[in-house]
Design a protein around this motif. Structure first.
Motif, PDB file in Angstrom:
ATOM      1  N   MET A   1       0.847  -1.192   0.000  1.00  0.00           N
ATOM      2  CA  MET A   1       0.000   0.000   0.000  1.00  0.00           C
ATOM      3  C   MET A   1       0.885   1.245   0.000  1.00  0.00           C
ATOM      4  SD  MET A   1      -2.973   1.057   2.724  1.00  0.00           S
ATOM      5  CE  MET A   1      -3.952  -0.396   2.360  1.00  0.00           C
ATOM      6  N   ARG A   2       0.561   2.152  -0.867  1.00  0.00           N
ATOM      7  CA  ARG A   2       1.330   3.384  -0.975  1.00  0.00           C
ATOM      8  C   ARG A   2       0.540   4.526  -0.326  1.00  0.00           C
ATOM      9  NH1 ARG A   2       0.832   7.640  -4.348  1.00  0.00           N
ATOM     10  NH2 ARG A   2       2.669   8.966  -4.582  1.00  0.00           N
ATOM     11  N   GLN A   3       1.211   5.392   0.422  1.00  0.00           N
ATOM     12  CA  GLN A   3       0.527   6.512   1.053  1.00  0.00           C
ATOM     13  C   GLN A   3       0.045   7.497   0.008  1.00  0.00           C
ATOM     14  OE1 GLN A   3       2.677   8.481   4.201  1.00  0.00           O
ATOM     15  NE2 GLN A   3       1.347  10.284   4.127  1.00  0.00           N
ATOM     16  N   ILE A   4      -1.207   7.900   0.148  1.00  0.00           N
ATOM     17  CA  ILE A   4      -1.817   8.883  -0.753  1.00  0.00           C
ATOM     18  C   ILE A   4      -1.858  10.226  -0.041  1.00  0.00           C
ATOM     19  CG2 ILE A   4      -3.928   9.546  -1.977  1.00  0.00           C
ATOM     20  CD1 ILE A   4      -4.614   6.531  -2.080  1.00  0.00           C
ATOM     21  N   ASN A   5      -1.372  11.240  -0.702  1.00  0.00           N
ATOM     22  CA  ASN A   5      -1.441  12.599  -0.178  1.00  0.00           C
ATOM     23  C   ASN A   5      -2.596  13.320  -0.869  1.00  0.00           C
ATOM     24  OD1 ASN A   5       0.946  12.355   1.485  1.00  0.00           O
ATOM     25  ND2 ASN A   5       2.128  12.422  -0.411  1.00  0.00           N
ATOM     26  N   PRO A 119      -4.888   4.010   3.259  1.00  0.00           N
ATOM     27  CA  PRO A 119      -3.800   4.531   2.426  1.00  0.00           C
ATOM     28  C   PRO A 119      -3.530   6.012   2.645  1.00  0.00           C
ATOM     29  CG  PRO A 119      -5.770   4.135   1.107  1.00  0.00           C
ATOM     30  CD  PRO A 119      -6.034   3.546   2.457  1.00  0.00           C
ATOM     31  N   LEU A 120      -4.356   6.670   3.435  1.00  0.00           N
ATOM     32  CA  LEU A 120      -4.099   8.072   3.770  1.00  0.00           C
ATOM     33  C   LEU A 120      -3.245   8.213   5.022  1.00  0.00           C
ATOM     34  CD1 LEU A 120      -7.566   9.827   3.182  1.00  0.00           C
ATOM     35  CD2 LEU A 120      -5.841   9.111   1.523  1.00  0.00           C
ATOM     36  N   SER A 121      -3.052   7.125   5.758  1.00  0.00           N
ATOM     37  CA  SER A 121      -2.334   7.224   7.036  1.00  0.00           C
ATOM     38  C   SER A 121      -0.836   7.311   6.811  1.00  0.00           C
ATOM     39  CB  SER A 121      -2.679   6.030   7.929  1.00  0.00           C
ATOM     40  OG  SER A 121      -2.313   4.817   7.298  1.00  0.00           O
ATOM     41  N   GLY A 122      -0.193   8.188   7.555  1.00  0.00           N
ATOM     42  CA  GLY A 122       1.244   8.369   7.427  1.00  0.00           C
ATOM     43  C   GLY A 122       2.013   7.090   7.742  1.00  0.00           C
ATOM     44  N   GLY A 123       2.988   6.767   6.903  1.00  0.00           N
ATOM     45  CA  GLY A 123       3.802   5.582   7.132  1.00  0.00           C
ATOM     46  C   GLY A 123       3.130   4.267   6.832  1.00  0.00           C
ATOM     47  N   CYS A 124       1.997   4.294   6.145  1.00  0.00           N
ATOM     48  CA  CYS A 124       1.260   3.049   5.897  1.00  0.00           C
ATOM     49  C   CYS A 124       2.082   2.050   5.093  1.00  0.00           C
ATOM     50  CB  CYS A 124      -0.074   3.325   5.221  1.00  0.00           C
ATOM     51  SG  CYS A 124       0.020   4.094   3.586  1.00  0.00           S
ATOM     52  N   ALA A 125       2.895   2.527   4.141  1.00  0.00           N
ATOM     53  CA  ALA A 125       3.665   1.613   3.294  1.00  0.00           C
ATOM     54  C   ALA A 125       4.602   0.747   4.119  1.00  0.00           C
ATOM     55  CB  ALA A 125       4.442   2.394   2.238  1.00  0.00           C
ATOM     56  N   ALA A 126       5.197   1.314   5.162  1.00  0.00           N
ATOM     57  CA  ALA A 126       6.168   0.584   5.970  1.00  0.00           C
ATOM     58  C   ALA A 126       5.531  -0.495   6.826  1.00  0.00           C
ATOM     59  CB  ALA A 126       6.938   1.561   6.862  1.00  0.00           C
ATOM     60  N   ARG A 127       4.217  -0.519   6.925  1.00  0.00           N
ATOM     61  CA  ARG A 127       3.534  -1.507   7.762  1.00  0.00           C
ATOM     62  C   ARG A 127       3.293  -2.827   7.030  1.00  0.00           C
ATOM     63  NH1 ARG A 127      -1.158   1.842  10.837  1.00  0.00           N
ATOM     64  NH2 ARG A 127      -1.367  -0.138  11.972  1.00  0.00           N
ATOM     65  N   PHE A 128       3.656  -2.860   5.736  1.00  0.00           N
ATOM     66  CA  PHE A 128       3.461  -4.069   4.941  1.00  0.00           C
ATOM     67  C   PHE A 128       4.796  -4.515   4.356  1.00  0.00           C
ATOM     68  CE2 PHE A 128      -0.427  -1.609   4.924  1.00  0.00           C
ATOM     69  CZ  PHE A 128      -1.377  -2.555   5.295  1.00  0.00           C
ATOM     70  N   SER A 129       5.064  -5.796   4.430  1.00  0.00           N
ATOM     71  CA  SER A 129       6.308  -6.359   3.924  1.00  0.00           C
ATOM     72  C   SER A 129       5.992  -7.320   2.780  1.00  0.00           C
ATOM     73  CB  SER A 129       7.043  -7.100   5.046  1.00  0.00           C
ATOM     74  OG  SER A 129       8.231  -7.696   4.563  1.00  0.00           O
ATOM     75  N   PHE A 130       6.569  -7.049   1.597  1.00  0.00           N
ATOM     76  CA  PHE A 130       6.304  -7.863   0.418  1.00  0.00           C
ATOM     77  C   PHE A 130       7.458  -8.821   0.177  1.00  0.00           C
ATOM     78  CE2 PHE A 130       3.710  -4.110  -0.079  1.00  0.00           C
ATOM     79  CZ  PHE A 130       2.502  -4.633  -0.543  1.00  0.00           C
ATOM     80  N   ARG A 131       7.126 -10.092   0.036  1.00  0.00           N
ATOM     81  CA  ARG A 131       8.120 -11.110  -0.262  1.00  0.00           C
ATOM     82  C   ARG A 131       8.393 -11.126  -1.762  1.00  0.00           C
ATOM     83  NH1 ARG A 131       5.179 -16.008   3.096  1.00  0.00           N
ATOM     84  NH2 ARG A 131       5.340 -15.098   5.194  1.00  0.00           N
ATOM     85  N   LEU A 132       9.496 -11.757  -2.134  1.00  0.00           N
ATOM     86  CA  LEU A 132       9.843 -11.828  -3.554  1.00  0.00           C
ATOM     87  C   LEU A 132       8.892 -12.722  -4.338  1.00  0.00           C
ATOM     88  CD1 LEU A 132      13.748 -11.908  -3.481  1.00  0.00           C
ATOM     89  CD2 LEU A 132      12.192  -9.953  -3.541  1.00  0.00           C
ATOM     90  N   ASN A 133       8.132 -13.572  -3.645  1.00  0.00           N
ATOM     91  CA  ASN A 133       7.145 -14.412  -4.334  1.00  0.00           C
ATOM     92  C   ASN A 133       5.801 -13.709  -4.505  1.00  0.00           C
ATOM     93  OD1 ASN A 133       6.026 -14.451  -1.777  1.00  0.00           O
ATOM     94  ND2 ASN A 133       6.119 -16.671  -1.511  1.00  0.00           N
ATOM     95  N   GLY A 134       5.751 -12.435  -4.147  1.00  0.00           N
ATOM     96  CA  GLY A 134       4.541 -11.646  -4.338  1.00  0.00           C
ATOM     97  C   GLY A 134       3.610 -11.593  -3.152  1.00  0.00           C
ATOM     98  N   GLU A 135       3.854 -12.428  -2.145  1.00  0.00           N
ATOM     99  CA  GLU A 135       2.988 -12.423  -0.974  1.00  0.00           C
ATOM    100  C   GLU A 135       3.304 -11.217  -0.085  1.00  0.00           C
ATOM    101  OE1 GLU A 135       3.617 -16.168   0.895  1.00  0.00           O
ATOM    102  OE2 GLU A 135       2.483 -17.280  -0.631  1.00  0.00           O
ATOM    103  N   VAL A 136       2.321 -10.860   0.745  1.00  0.00           N
ATOM    104  CA  VAL A 136       2.498  -9.717   1.643  1.00  0.00           C
ATOM    105  C   VAL A 136       2.137 -10.138   3.054  1.00  0.00           C
ATOM    106  CG1 VAL A 136       0.148  -8.859   1.195  1.00  0.00           C
ATOM    107  CG2 VAL A 136       1.902  -7.289   2.054  1.00  0.00           C
ATOM    108  N   GLU A 137       2.833  -9.568   4.025  1.00  0.00           N
ATOM    109  CA  GLU A 137       2.549  -9.819   5.427  1.00  0.00           C
ATOM    110  C   GLU A 137       2.751  -8.518   6.188  1.00  0.00           C
ATOM    111  OE1 GLU A 137       5.310 -12.800   6.598  1.00  0.00           O
ATOM    112  OE2 GLU A 137       7.071 -11.563   6.156  1.00  0.00           O
TER     113      GLU A 137
END
Length: 230
Positions: A1-5, A119-137
């Protein structure tokens, strides 16, 4: 998820609000097609051409207007509050997707909003970790909101995972040299290009926030190999 301004709401929506605020039909369903087009256009621009939840490529023709607080739980005027609106796949009146806005449906209720990573929350992108196989945690397994958001948005749906995996593979692979074959110099250059694009205007690459993490992982992996070899 990318932060939206969020930017300023489009003038067409502001004008409609001024004309209709006192009327009993002051709600999203009363917006005309021209108003919705103006809103979608503004949303796609401020989201840099990416779906708010999935990171898929969108334009004004292949997305719909999504309510962060679902319409079912909105008070008067909340469903036309521009800060409550984002753009996401798919276009209206198209087959249901098992992820994103369709999967989210009427979640969260107001009482559960603390479990929704917006996606409006500050730092939201850092709360998700994407693996190289495409999965997210969740980047932090104790981050209950990130865990719940992944489940509620269907972010590990197999179709969406495969889309991310393909984008990652294309980024990390040098043609003819196998998977994850990009060298450290090229990886750093590619990473700088993605970071520079974030600071400029215009559309971003689909899943750009995923690719940034993938490149950072690749760079760390190569550095560790070099360190081990002395």
């Amino acid at each position: 998820m990318r932060q939206i301004n969020k930017g300023a709401e489009p003038g067409e929506l502001t004008q409609w609000k001024a004309q209709n605020r006192a009327l009993p039909n002051y709600c999203y369903t009363s917006l005309a097609a021209a108003h919705r087009l103006a809103v979608r256009t503004a949303l796609v621009t401020e989201q840099r051409g990416l779906c708010a939840y999935t990171g898929r490529r969108i334009d004004v023709e292949n997305c719909h207007i999504e309510h962060l607080r679902p319409q079912a739980h909105c008070g008067i005027g909340e469903d036309v509050d521009y800060r409550n609106l984002v753009a996401g796949v798919p276009a209206p009146n198209t087959p249901q997707l098992p992820y994103g806005a369709h999967k989210k449906a009427d979640w969260p209720a107001v009482a559960d909003e603390h479990l929704f990573v917006s996606p409006l929350s500050g730092g939201c992108a850092a709360r998700f970790s994407f693996r190289l196989n495409g999965e997210v945690e969740a980047a932090d397994s104790a981050d209950n909101a990130a865990v719940e958001t992944i489940a509620r948005l269907g972010l590990n749906d197999e179709a969406l995972v495969q889309l991310r995996k393909a984008a990652i593979a294309a980024t990390l692979q040098i043609r003819g040299r196998g998977p994850a074959s990009i060298g450290i110099a090229d990886a750093r250059r590619r990473l700088r290009d993605l970071e520079r694009a974030e600071q400029q205007a215009g559309a971003l690459e689909p899943y750009s926030f995923v690719l940034v993490q993938a490149l950072e992982r690749q760079i760390r992996r190569i550095e560790k190999i070099r360190e081990a070899r002395g």
